[in-house]
Design a protein around this motif. Structure first.
Motif, short mmCIF file in Angstrom:
data_model
loop_
_atom_site.label_atom_id
_atom_site.label_comp_id
_atom_site.label_asym_id
_atom_site.label_seq_id
_atom_site.Cartn_x
_atom_site.Cartn_y
_atom_site.Cartn_z
N GLU A 226 0.82 -1.22 0.00
CA GLU A 226 0.00 0.00 0.00
C GLU A 226 0.85 1.26 0.00
OE1 GLU A 226 -2.59 -0.32 3.35
OE2 GLU A 226 -3.83 -1.88 2.43
N ALA A 227 2.18 1.10 0.13
CA ALA A 227 3.06 2.25 0.30
C ALA A 227 2.98 3.22 -0.88
CB ALA A 227 4.49 1.78 0.51
N GLY A 228 2.92 2.70 -2.11
CA GLY A 228 2.86 3.57 -3.28
C GLY A 228 1.62 4.44 -3.30
N ILE A 229 0.49 3.85 -2.95
CA ILE A 229 -0.78 4.60 -2.90
C ILE A 229 -0.67 5.72 -1.86
CG2 ILE A 229 -3.23 4.46 -2.29
CD1 ILE A 229 -3.20 1.57 -3.30
N ILE A 230 -0.14 5.37 -0.69
CA ILE A 230 -0.03 6.35 0.40
C ILE A 230 0.93 7.46 0.04
CG2 ILE A 230 0.70 6.65 2.80
CD1 ILE A 230 -0.32 3.73 3.28
N GLY A 231 2.08 7.10 -0.55
CA GLY A 231 3.05 8.12 -0.94
C GLY A 231 2.53 9.04 -2.02
N ALA A 232 1.79 8.50 -2.97
CA ALA A 232 1.20 9.34 -4.03
C ALA A 232 0.24 10.36 -3.43
CB ALA A 232 0.48 8.46 -5.04
N ALA A 233 -0.58 9.90 -2.48
CA ALA A 233 -1.51 10.80 -1.82
C ALA A 233 -0.78 11.87 -1.01
CB ALA A 233 -2.45 10.00 -0.93
N GLN A 234 0.27 11.46 -0.30
CA GLN A 234 1.08 12.41 0.45
C GLN A 234 1.56 13.56 -0.43
OE1 GLN A 234 3.99 9.47 2.38
NE2 GLN A 234 4.34 11.36 3.50
N MET A 235 2.13 13.20 -1.57
CA MET A 235 2.73 14.20 -2.43
C MET A 235 1.68 15.09 -3.10
SD MET A 235 5.79 13.97 -1.83
CE MET A 235 6.29 15.21 -3.01
N ALA A 236 0.50 14.54 -3.35
CA ALA A 236 -0.56 15.36 -3.93
C ALA A 236 -1.04 16.41 -2.92
CB ALA A 236 -1.73 14.48 -4.36
N ALA A 237 -0.96 16.07 -1.64
CA ALA A 237 -1.40 17.00 -0.60
C ALA A 237 -0.36 18.08 -0.32
CB ALA A 237 -1.72 16.23 0.67
N ALA A 238 0.91 17.71 -0.41
CA ALA A 238 1.98 18.64 -0.07
C ALA A 238 3.15 18.42 -1.00
CB ALA A 238 2.38 18.47 1.39
N PRO A 239 3.09 18.88 -2.24
CA PRO A 239 4.19 18.68 -3.19
C PRO A 239 5.51 19.21 -2.66
CG PRO A 239 2.26 19.56 -4.30
CD PRO A 239 1.99 19.66 -2.84
N ARG A 240 6.56 18.45 -2.94
CA ARG A 240 7.90 18.87 -2.53
C ARG A 240 8.76 19.08 -3.77
NH1 ARG A 240 9.06 14.16 1.99
NH2 ARG A 240 7.04 14.27 3.05
#
Length: 245
Positions: A226-240
Motif C-alpha cells: 500500500e506504500a505507493g498509494i499512500i506516498g502518491a496521496a502524500q505528495m498530492a497534498a503537499a508537493p515537494r
C-alpha cells in the motif's frame, strides 16, 4: 484530510483514498490489471476509472514505474515505450505524478520502517521490476532506478525481480540467493544504514528474507504493497521540490 492515491505498476493499477495524517487507506482499494500493452491512452483510462469509482473530486496523486521529471516520463522499462516524453500529469489530468518507488519510500519514511531513521536508507520494491528510493538524512534522491544496475551482464531486475522469480519458477530460497547477490552489490555502492524491502513480496517476507544475509539491517516494509498509494496521496497534498510535480 483524505487524498486519492493511485499506484501504476507493470501488472496492476491500484488506488484508494488515504488519510494523509495517519498514513492509512480509508476505503478498500480498487485494483485493475494494467492494460497490455501499457500505452498512455489505455492506462489513462484506468486511472480515470479509479477516480470515477471513488466519485473523487479532490486532489489526486499518481505514481509511474519509471523516471518522471517535471511531470514528464523519461524512461518506461515496464510499460510501453511510447510513454517516453509524455507529460503524464497532463495525460492523467492531475497535478502530482512521481516515480512509484519514490512514492513508496516517502510513505515508508513517514509512516513505516524508515520513520525517524538517520543516515542513508534505501527502499527497494520487488515486483514486475525492481524500484528504488534512496534517502540521506530523510531527504529523497529522486529517480534512482537501481533495478537497472548491471548484474552478470543484464539489468538486475531481469534476475532478481518477483517477475523473474515467477518466470524462472524459482523456489523462494533460490530466488533469495539472487536477491542477496543484488543487495550485496547495492550495499557495496551505498553503505546504507537500513534497507527496506517492499512490493508484493513484502507480504511473504517470512518465506525468503531469512535466507538473505547482509551486513546491513534489512526489514520488510511496514506498509507493504500500500506504500505507493499512500506516498502518491502524500505528495498530492503537499508537493515537494524533490517530487516530479
Amino acid at each position: 484530510m483524505d487524498v486519492l492515491g493511485i499506484d501504476i505498476g507493470g501488472s496492476g493499477i491500484k488506488g484508494a483514498p488515504v488519510d494523509i495524517e495517519a498514513g492509512k487507506l480509508t476505503r478498500e482499494r480498487l485494483r485493475v490489471p494494467t492494460p497490455q500493452p501499457a500505452r498512455p491512452g489505455p492506462v489513462a483510462e484506468v486511472v480515470a476509472r479509479i477516480v470515477d469509482h471513488f466519485s473523487w473530486t479532490g486532489p489526486v496523486g499518481v505514481t509511474f514505474p519509471g523516471v518522471v521529471r517535471d511531470g514528464v516520463v523519461m524512461t518506461a522499462a515496464n510499460v510501453h515505450h511510447s510513454w517516453i516524453g509524455v507529460d503524464a500529469a497532463e495525460t492523467f489530468g492531475v497535478a502530482t505524478v512521481l516515480n512509484d518507488a519514490d512514492a513508496a519510500g516517502l510513505a515508508e519514511m513517514t509512516f513505516g520502517e524508515g520513520r525517524g531513521r538517520r543516515g542513508t536508507v534505501l527502499m527497494l520494491t520487488f515486483g514486475t521490476g525492481i524500484g528504488s528510493a534512496l534517502f540521506t538524512e530523510g531527504v529523497l534522491v529522486p529517480n534512482t532506478e537501481l533495478g537497472h544496475l548491471q548484474l552478470k551482464g543484464k539489468d538486475a531486475e531481469h534476475r532478481a525481480s518477483d517477475r523473474a522469480r515467477e518466470e524462472s519458477d524459482l523456489s523462494w530460497e533460490k530466488w533469495a540467493a539472487r536477491v542477496e547477490e543484488y543487495l550485496r552489490h547495492v550495499e557495496m555502492l551505498f553503505s546504507p544504514s537500513l534497507i527496506v524491502v517492499g512490493g508484493g513480496v513484502s507480504r511473504k517476507a517470512g518465506k525468503w528474507l531469512p535466507h538473505v544475509h547482509l551486513d546491513t539491517p534489512i526489514v520488510p516494509a511496514l506498509l507493504q504493497n500500500e506504500a505507493g498509494i499512500i506516498g502518491a496521496a502524500q505528495m498530492a497534498a503537499a508537493p515537494r521540490p524533490a517530487a516530479a510535480r
